[in-house]
Design an enzyme around this catalytic site. Structure first.
Site, PDB file in Angstrom:
ATOM      1  N   ARG A 102      -3.478   0.271   1.972  1.00  0.00           N
ATOM      2  CA  ARG A 102      -4.255  -0.573   1.433  1.00  0.00           C
ATOM      3  C   ARG A 102      -5.101  -2.107   2.716  1.00  0.00           C
ATOM      4  O   ARG A 102      -3.667  -2.639   2.451  1.00  0.00           O
ATOM      5  CB  ARG A 102      -5.269  -0.886   0.147  1.00  0.00           C
ATOM      6  CG  ARG A 102      -5.028  -0.047  -0.989  1.00  0.00           C
ATOM      7  CD  ARG A 102      -6.758   0.215  -0.192  1.00  0.00           C
ATOM      8  NE  ARG A 102      -7.190   0.992  -1.696  1.00  0.00           N
ATOM      9  CZ  ARG A 102      -7.092   2.644  -1.572  1.00  0.00           C
ATOM     10  NH1 ARG A 102      -6.421   3.008  -0.313  1.00  0.00           N
ATOM     11  NH2 ARG A 102      -7.509   3.843  -2.713  1.00  0.00           N
ATOM     12  N   HIS A 144     -10.565   3.807   8.185  1.00  0.00           N
ATOM     13  CA  HIS A 144     -10.103   4.461   7.039  1.00  0.00           C
ATOM     14  C   HIS A 144     -10.363   6.246   6.955  1.00  0.00           C
ATOM     15  O   HIS A 144     -11.046   6.810   5.714  1.00  0.00           O
ATOM     16  CB  HIS A 144     -10.627   3.759   5.751  1.00  0.00           C
ATOM     17  CG  HIS A 144     -10.027   3.645   4.375  1.00  0.00           C
ATOM     18  ND1 HIS A 144      -9.588   2.977   3.771  1.00  0.00           N
ATOM     19  CD2 HIS A 144      -9.598   4.895   3.240  1.00  0.00           C
ATOM     20  CE1 HIS A 144      -9.639   3.082   2.449  1.00  0.00           C
ATOM     21  NE2 HIS A 144      -9.337   4.141   2.893  1.00  0.00           N
TER      22      HIS A 144
HETATM   23  P1  NDP Z   1       1.780   7.107  -6.062  1.00  0.00           P
HETATM   24  O1  NDP Z   1       1.184   5.982  -7.072  1.00  0.00           O
HETATM   25  O2  NDP Z   1       1.762   8.396  -6.540  1.00  0.00           O
HETATM   26  O3  NDP Z   1       3.067   6.123  -5.335  1.00  0.00           O
HETATM   27  C1  NDP Z   1       3.400   4.904  -5.331  1.00  0.00           C
HETATM   28  C2  NDP Z   1       4.910   4.619  -4.736  1.00  0.00           C
HETATM   29  O4  NDP Z   1       4.356   3.478  -4.180  1.00  0.00           O
HETATM   30  C3  NDP Z   1       5.343   4.808  -5.585  1.00  0.00           C
HETATM   31  O5  NDP Z   1       6.300   5.607  -4.953  1.00  0.00           O
HETATM   32  C4  NDP Z   1       5.977   3.646  -6.297  1.00  0.00           C
HETATM   33  O6  NDP Z   1       6.950   3.301  -6.622  1.00  0.00           O
HETATM   34  C5  NDP Z   1       5.290   2.680  -4.989  1.00  0.00           C
HETATM   35  N1  NDP Z   1       5.569   0.640  -5.765  1.00  0.00           N
HETATM   36  C6  NDP Z   1       4.271   0.806  -5.492  1.00  0.00           C
HETATM   37  N2  NDP Z   1       5.021  -0.781  -6.570  1.00  0.00           N
HETATM   38  C7  NDP Z   1       5.521  -1.135  -5.173  1.00  0.00           C
HETATM   39  C8  NDP Z   1       6.095  -1.917  -5.363  1.00  0.00           C
HETATM   40  N3  NDP Z   1       6.425  -3.266  -5.547  1.00  0.00           N
HETATM   41  N4  NDP Z   1       8.265  -1.992  -4.461  1.00  0.00           N
HETATM   42  C9  NDP Z   1       8.290  -1.023  -4.075  1.00  0.00           C
HETATM   43  N5  NDP Z   1       6.839   0.070  -4.063  1.00  0.00           N
HETATM   44  C10 NDP Z   1       5.778   0.429  -4.864  1.00  0.00           C
HETATM   45  O7  NDP Z   1       0.589   6.954  -5.166  1.00  0.00           O
HETATM   46  P2  NDP Z   1      -0.224   7.926  -4.209  1.00  0.00           P
HETATM   47  O8  NDP Z   1       1.256   8.080  -3.273  1.00  0.00           O
HETATM   48  O9  NDP Z   1      -0.289   8.626  -4.756  1.00  0.00           O
HETATM   49  O10 NDP Z   1      -1.086   6.556  -3.202  1.00  0.00           O
HETATM   50  C11 NDP Z   1      -0.311   4.979  -2.462  1.00  0.00           C
HETATM   51  C12 NDP Z   1      -1.273   4.921  -1.885  1.00  0.00           C
HETATM   52  O11 NDP Z   1      -2.074   5.279  -0.621  1.00  0.00           O
HETATM   53  C13 NDP Z   1      -2.655   4.560  -2.398  1.00  0.00           C
HETATM   54  O12 NDP Z   1      -2.527   3.744  -3.785  1.00  0.00           O
HETATM   55  C14 NDP Z   1      -3.800   3.904  -1.681  1.00  0.00           C
HETATM   56  O13 NDP Z   1      -3.924   2.714  -1.548  1.00  0.00           O
HETATM   57  C15 NDP Z   1      -3.297   4.628  -0.429  1.00  0.00           C
HETATM   58  N6  NDP Z   1      -4.790   6.039  -0.181  1.00  0.00           N
HETATM   59  C16 NDP Z   1      -4.571   5.477   0.987  1.00  0.00           C
HETATM   60  C17 NDP Z   1      -5.905   6.798   1.977  1.00  0.00           C
HETATM   61  C18 NDP Z   1      -6.227   6.338   3.223  1.00  0.00           C
HETATM   62  O14 NDP Z   1      -7.441   6.818   3.644  1.00  0.00           O
HETATM   63  N7  NDP Z   1      -5.711   5.361   3.744  1.00  0.00           N
HETATM   64  C19 NDP Z   1      -5.733   7.689   1.424  1.00  0.00           C
HETATM   65  C20 NDP Z   1      -4.922   7.893  -0.275  1.00  0.00           C
HETATM   66  C21 NDP Z   1      -4.348   6.825  -0.627  1.00  0.00           C
HETATM   67  P3  NDP Z   1       7.411   3.453  -7.645  1.00  0.00           P
HETATM   68  O15 NDP Z   1       8.192   5.405  -7.836  1.00  0.00           O
HETATM   69  O16 NDP Z   1       9.125   3.626  -8.063  1.00  0.00           O
HETATM   70  O17 NDP Z   1       6.446   3.985  -9.128  1.00  0.00           O
HETATM   71  C1  OXD Z   2      -8.213   6.827  -1.638  1.00  0.00           C
HETATM   72  C2  OXD Z   2      -9.102   6.720  -0.440  1.00  0.00           C
HETATM   73  O1  OXD Z   2      -7.760   5.539  -2.530  1.00  0.00           O
HETATM   74  O2  OXD Z   2      -9.767   7.090   0.611  1.00  0.00           O
HETATM   75  O3  OXD Z   2      -8.958   8.389  -1.602  1.00  0.00           O
HETATM   76  O4  OXD Z   2      -8.322   5.384   0.159  1.00  0.00           O
END
Ligand code: NDP
Ligand code: OXD
Length: 308
Positions: A223, A271
């Site tokens: 993000r 994005h």
């Molecule tokens: P998940 O919730 O499955 O995974 C999040 C991961 O981040 C987990 O491993 C979590 O750790 C880790 N995490 C969260 N907070 C911290 C922290 N403070 N320090 C270290 N690690 C942390 O999310 P997704 O994989 O499904 O998606 C991730 C992100 O990708 C979304 O939230 C979104 O922002 C972004 N995204 C972007 C898109 C784009 O088109 N650019 C499309 C889709 C998503 P733990 O495993 O220990 O809980």
């Molecule tokens: C999502 C994105 O969160 O597109 O799916 O960023």
């Protein structure tokens, strides 16, 4: 069972067609249509309407149309309303493809070669094999782990960092603030796939960049507000970073006058790293609703106290 969808209309019509075929018991309406007087059970939205409790007093859950759910104003949502992010194979595969593209482009020095082409300059640089390139993925959730599986299959030396401990075959794992420095010190290409929370906001800054090996590269697909643009430009100027591929910025769109647009070491995409795919997303939604009907836990429920 009644669902209201509030997002892009054309995509909503595709969701409606898919659900009509696969779940005829579900009534699906495109906002602002909410159908008859029967209460709405589920809202699928990127942004709910203002005063959600007034419009949908009997709502069972709010589903995000995307993987992220940081766009919601949680203070404006009923405290006990489950909020569910999107986990679906199409979205995951799209991200795997984007991260693979970006890591390979940085691994092979493509931003530099594109710049050279624009200068009509024929100049070769040494390129190590993937096995000696250390990739570090921040975020070991649905998307981070899927990306790592693909990167491993290409032979990269893979590491990952998360909030809590993980064990992943063939991936060196670090977790928590205390282990961040160790993870960064062995990372040549840093990939951010973190959710936006109060802890990850501004995390990609000068202090973090200074802990990477000099000449490292960045892929930012999490993000926008996680990345300090001024610090990124400074790190690119002083050589701490060699290149960056950014899919998210703050703000979005990135203003036309922003210096990142012109930087030869930066590639920007608007994005588009991954998008929800209608059929697999509607299927994932249906699976969650069936789980709810059977009293089973739904996939992807946001834990509000941890912020993702
Ligand atoms: P998940 O919730 O499955 O995974 C999040 C991961 O981040 C987990 O491993 C979590 O750790 C880790 N995490 C969260 N907070 C911290 C922290 N403070 N320090 C270290 N690690 C942390 O999310 P997704 O994989 O499904 O998606 C991730 C992100 O990708 C979304 O939230 C979104 O922002 C972004 N995204 C972007 C898109 C784009 O088109 N650019 C499309 C889709 C998503 P733990 O495993 O220990 O809980
Ligand atoms: C999502 C994105 O969160 O597109 O799916 O960023």
């Amino acid at each position: 069972m009644k669902i209201v969808y509030k997002s892009e209309v054309a995509r909503g019509q595709q969701w409606a067609a898919w659900l009509a075929q696969h779940a005829p018991d579900i009534r699906f309406h495109l906002w602002p249509d909410t159908g008859d007087d029967e209460p709405v059970d589920f809202l699928v939205a990127w942004q709910p309407p203002e005063n959600i409790a007034h419009h949908f007093p009997h709502l069972k859950a709010l589903f995000s149309v995307g993987a992220g759910a940081d766009q919601f104003d949680y203070a404006a949502l009923p405290a006990d309303l489950p909020v569910v992010r999107m986990i679906e194979p199409g979205l995951t595969q799209g991200m795997v493809e984007y991260i693979t593209f970006a890591v390979l482009a940085l691994h092979r020095g493509m931003p530099r070669y594109l710049h050279q082409q624009q200068q009509r300059e024929w100049l070769a640089h040494a390129c190590p094999l993937a096995s000696t390139r250390r990739i570090g993925v921040m975020g070991l959730g649905e998307l981070g782990q899927a990306a790592l599986r693909q990167l491993r299959s290409l032979g990269f030396d893979c590491g990952g960092w998360s909030r809590t401990p993980h064990e992943i075959d063939g991936v060196a794992c670090w977790h928590g603030q205390a282990q961040l420095a160790g993870f960064l010190a062995r990372t040549d290409i840093l990939v951010c796939l973190l959710p936006l929370t109060e802890t990850t906001r501004g995390l990609l800054n000068s202090d973090l960049f200074s802990q990477l090996p000099a000449g490292a590269a960045l892929v930012q697909a999490g993000r926008g507000p996680q990345l300090n643009h001024t610090d990124l430009l400074a790190a690119l100027e002083n050589g701490q970073l060699q290149a960056a591929i950014l899919d998210v910025t703050d703000p979005e769109p990135l203003p036309a006058t922003h210096p990142l647009w012109q930087h030869p070491g930066v590639w920007i995409t608007p994005h588009i790293a991954s998008q929800t795919q209608v059929e697999s997303a509607a299927s994932a939604l249906l699976e969650n609703i069936r789980r709810w009907q059977h009293g089973a836990p739904m996939h992807g429920v946001i834990e509000r106290n941890r912020g993702y």
